[in-house]
Write a protein that holds these residues in place. Structure first.
Motif, short mmCIF file in Angstrom:
data_model
loop_
_atom_site.label_atom_id
_atom_site.label_comp_id
_atom_site.label_asym_id
_atom_site.label_seq_id
_atom_site.Cartn_x
_atom_site.Cartn_y
_atom_site.Cartn_z
N PRO A 149 0.88 -1.18 0.04
CA PRO A 149 -0.05 0.04 -0.01
C PRO A 149 0.99 1.34 -0.02
O PRO A 149 0.44 2.29 -0.34
N ALA A 150 1.94 1.18 0.38
CA ALA A 150 3.01 2.24 0.17
C ALA A 150 3.57 2.66 -1.00
O ALA A 150 4.00 3.74 -1.31
N LEU A 151 3.18 1.84 -2.25
CA LEU A 151 3.66 2.07 -3.48
C LEU A 151 2.60 2.39 -4.42
O LEU A 151 1.62 1.93 -4.03
N SER A 152 2.97 3.04 -5.50
CA SER A 152 2.34 3.50 -6.31
C SER A 152 1.61 2.37 -7.47
O SER A 152 2.49 1.42 -7.60
N PRO A 153 0.43 2.35 -7.91
CA PRO A 153 -0.04 1.17 -8.85
C PRO A 153 0.42 1.97 -10.09
O PRO A 153 -0.18 1.02 -11.17
N PRO A 387 12.51 -0.31 -10.28
CA PRO A 387 11.26 -1.02 -9.75
C PRO A 387 10.24 0.01 -9.25
O PRO A 387 10.44 1.40 -9.52
N THR A 388 9.13 -0.30 -8.77
CA THR A 388 7.92 0.28 -8.50
C THR A 388 8.30 1.61 -7.56
O THR A 388 8.98 1.34 -6.50
N PHE A 389 7.96 2.69 -7.79
CA PHE A 389 8.29 3.93 -6.89
C PHE A 389 6.90 4.11 -5.99
O PHE A 389 5.96 3.62 -5.95
N PRO A 390 7.45 4.84 -4.88
CA PRO A 390 6.34 4.80 -3.72
C PRO A 390 5.39 5.95 -4.39
O PRO A 390 5.46 6.67 -5.43
N ILE A 391 3.94 5.76 -3.70
CA ILE A 391 3.17 6.89 -3.93
C ILE A 391 3.53 8.31 -3.90
O ILE A 391 4.35 8.39 -3.00
N ASP A 392 3.12 8.98 -4.83
CA ASP A 392 3.55 10.50 -4.98
C ASP A 392 5.08 10.78 -4.77
O ASP A 392 5.50 11.90 -4.58
N HIS A 393 5.72 9.86 -5.65
CA HIS A 393 7.34 10.07 -5.55
C HIS A 393 7.61 11.14 -6.50
O HIS A 393 8.68 11.68 -6.45
N ASP A 394 6.50 11.56 -7.14
CA ASP A 394 6.70 12.65 -8.34
C ASP A 394 6.84 14.13 -7.70
O ASP A 394 6.79 15.12 -7.98
N GLN A 395 6.74 14.02 -6.18
CA GLN A 395 6.34 15.34 -5.57
C GLN A 395 7.78 15.55 -4.64
O GLN A 395 7.68 16.57 -3.82
#
Length: 470
Positions: A149-153, A387-395
């Motif tokens: 749940p900490a990662l972005s889909p 690999p998959t980035f955390p949610i909102d990593h583009d912030q």
């Protein structure tokens, strides 16, 4: 769990409904029950269409009982992305200002799904304006990756991918202009395909203006699913001609007379793109499976991939300028504005002459890829170099955004060339899914699917995942 209807793919579900083994009502109720069970942890479906879906399922069962014609997806529960029109519902694009923007008619995609007999059980989440690779917005909130749940889909079809991966319907509708189908498929461990631009009709009756040139040329509808045969079934349903889209090409017929298997260009990207070691291992494993099936694999780089990735993003952001940019920034949320500014800050600014020259450069690169495809009809890359980035990593600032854009170069470059590509869930990186991407020449979509089927034989069936709860 494997015996429960919601775990089946759409082809199996449609066959059972056609045979009378189950009813559409049973299949639809199973999908809705699954949605009630897992969606609170995911926030993948942001508008339930439960009442309408059950009514449509009952109508599908009556039609079958009366001997009516049955579509390829007759009675099958699916989802649709919230950025396409569904009659009687708001096409919000994840924007608070559009929460009451009701559509009077169905989009081309929704109309085609209904014509194929599909039952739409819900609408899936997107980033604001579908303009980020991270599925969060101020209207609906964040969508979580079912694996962590900490990662972005991923985005922008992040809600669609999370829904299919977790068993909320089998086929999920999505769309793609820079990676929005393939990235979410990779991060959620399912299949996702953008077909050749123009293969599927695309039209929203409620749209306020015509599409920009970039969207006309390279944006496409598509599907995400847990099996390759569902990808094929979804594409077949969506490609029904719709005269509202003047860009749509005639429906494709398989074009395997050129020979299968074929030569494959393997591009891992380690030196230039700093590919993560586990991501690289996945691509090499996929290449070995293709070789075992008779494909001839050479490690060779396709033409000007990094250049095309930056060029495509620059063109997209050049089109979103002036009053259009001002409007989007005024009604978008803070996270959208941050991501927009940091992305634009990493791109060359194109004036009118620069845009013209960019389109000319794109044609040059497109020609080089066409020549390359003559020798290597299939290109195999990571879906993302990281690999998959955390949610909102583009912030996290402009430097992080630059890294994200570099990681997603296989997505934006091939989208900008209007090519078909499918992400295949070959393995994992950092204990979560990481896909590989199969690319072919324009209107050679079947080459992508044929190679994906080879990999699927080695991957095995993909069961819906029970979301990991935070």
């Amino acid at each position: 769990m494997d015996d429960e209807i919601w775990t089946w793919d759409s082809v199996a579900t449609a066959a059972a409904i056609r045979a009378g083994s189950i009813s559409s009502r049973e299949a639809t109720e199973a999908a809705i029950d699954r949605m009630h069970a897992v969606n609170p942890a995911l926030n993948a479906v942001v508008e339930s269409l439960e009442a309408e879906a059950l009514a449509a399922a009952d109508a599908a069962d009556i039609s079958r009982a009366r001997g009516g014609a049955l579509g390829t997806l007759h009675g099958v529960p699916v989802t649709a992305k919230v950025n396409v029109d569904v009659a009687g519902h708001a096409t919000t694009h994840g924007v608070v200002a559009f929460k009451d923007a009701m559509a009077a008619d169905d989009s081309a995609s929704v109309a085609n799904l209904r014509h194929a007999g599909a039952v739409i059980v819900g609408r899936t989440n997107v980033p604001t304006f579908s303009y980020r690779w991270f599925t969060t917005n101020s209207l609906y909130g964040k969508t979580h990756n079912p694996w962590d749940p900490a990662l972005s889909p991923g985005g922008s079809s992040g809600g669609a991918a999370a829904a299919s991966a977790a068993g909320i319907g089998s086929i999920a509708h999505g769309n793609d202009v820079a990676g929005s189908l393939r990235l979410p498929a990779s991060t959620c461990g399912i299949y996702g395909m953008r077909p050749t631009a123009g293969r599927l009709p695309s039209y929203n009756p409620a749209q306020g203006a015509e599409k920009s040139l970039c969207l006309q040329i390279a944006a496409t509808e598509g599907v995400l699913a847990r099996s390759v045969r569902d990808i094929d079934a979804g594409l077949s349903a969506l490609e029904r001609p719709d005269h509202r889209d003047p860009w749509q090409a005639p429906p494709l017929t398989p074009r395997l007379e050129l020979g299968m298997p074929c030569r494959v260009a393997l591009f891992v990207g380690e030196a230039e793109f700093g590919t993560h070691a586990e991501v690289a291992a996945n691509v090499r494993q996929a290449a070995m499976w293709l070789e075992d099936a008779g494909y001839i694999v050479d490690e060779v780089a396709p033409p000007r991939l990094a250049e095309m990735a930056e060029l495509w993003m620059a063109l997209l952001y050049a089109e979103c300028s002036g009053p259009v940019r001002d409007f989007m920034l005024s009604v978008g949320d803070d996270a959208f504005r941050k991501a927009f500014h940091d992305t634009a800050g990493n791109l060359p600014v194109l004036d009118a002459m620069g845009v013209q020259q960019a389109w000319e450069r794109r044609l040059s690169i497109q020609r080089e890829w066409q020549v390359f495809f003559a020798e290597y009809p299939v290109v195999l890359t990571p879906t993302s170099f990281q690999p998959t980035f955390p949610i909102d990593h583009d912030q996290e600032g402009a430097e992080i955004m630059a890294m994200i854009m570099k990681a997603f170069s296989p997505l934006s470059s091939t989208a900008g060339l209007s090519l078909p590509a499918v992400s295949v869930p070959v393995g994992q990186a950092r204990n979560v899914p990481a896909g590989v991407q199969i690319v072919a020449g324009r209107f050679m979509d079947e080459r992508c699917l044929a190679a994906a089927r080879v990999m699927e034989e080695n991957i095995g069936p993909i069961a819906p995942i029970d979301p990991v709860r935070g």
